[in-house]
Design a protein around this motif. Structure first.
Motif: not given
Length: 164
Positions: A98-107, A136-151
């Motif tokens: 859920k934290p990853v999904a929420a962070a992704f939806e927000k960003k 754009k085609k992107l690869e985005v990375t989040f940690d398990a807590t939903g913290k954005f790591l990389e695009e």
């Protein structure tokens, strides 16, 4: 016009069909070192080995073994002596924490998810999402807590491979 389109299709197929990563080599499954094969089988006893390749990372040979395990696609990266470096498992977007999904939806509120992978390196888990966002085609990375790591912008990746 149709002849031109057909000829162009053949040229594109030939160009893409012969491309490989410059530093990645396919390895026949029967040529995998025993320690690599044994480590994969120990981790996933019921898995079917699908394909394998090697690449150099920091001067060391890393084996990437693709397996099918209970309908799931998994890539296991290992050293020559069979030590697992990372595991990438394809998962459904609905299975994101859920934290990853929420962070992704927000960003990326209007993005379309093409593929999701759960990546385990040591005791750290992250999530890589291949998405389309606008043009754009992107690869985005989040940690398990939903913290954005990389695009990483993957929009031009095919063009770059074609140029090599």
């Amino acid at each position: 016009m149709n002849v031109l389109r057909s000829a162009l299709t053949v040229v594109v197929c030939l160009a893409f069909g012969t491309m490989t990563w410059a530093d990645e080599e396919k390895v026949p499954l029967d040529k995998l070192p025993a320690k690599v094969k044994d480590a994969v089988k120990a981790k996933y006893p019921d898995a079917e080995l699908v394909s394998a390749s090697t690449e150099k990372e920091d001067g060391k040979t890393i084996y990437e073994v693709n397996v099918k395990n209970k309908g799931q696609t998994i890539e296991v990266s290992l050293t020559e002596d069979g030590k697992i470096v990372s595991i990438e498992k394809e998962i459904a977007a609905k299975d994101l924490p859920k934290p990853v999904a929420a962070a992704f939806e927000k960003k990326y509120p209007k993005a379309t998810v093409k593929k999701v992978e759960e990546v385990t390196k040591g005791d750290k888990i992250s999530y890589e999402l291949q998405i389309t966002f606008g043009d754009k085609k992107l690869e985005v990375t989040f940690d398990a807590t939903g913290k954005f790591l990389e695009e990483e912008d993957k929009s031009k990746e095919k063009e770059e491979k074609k140029d090599k």
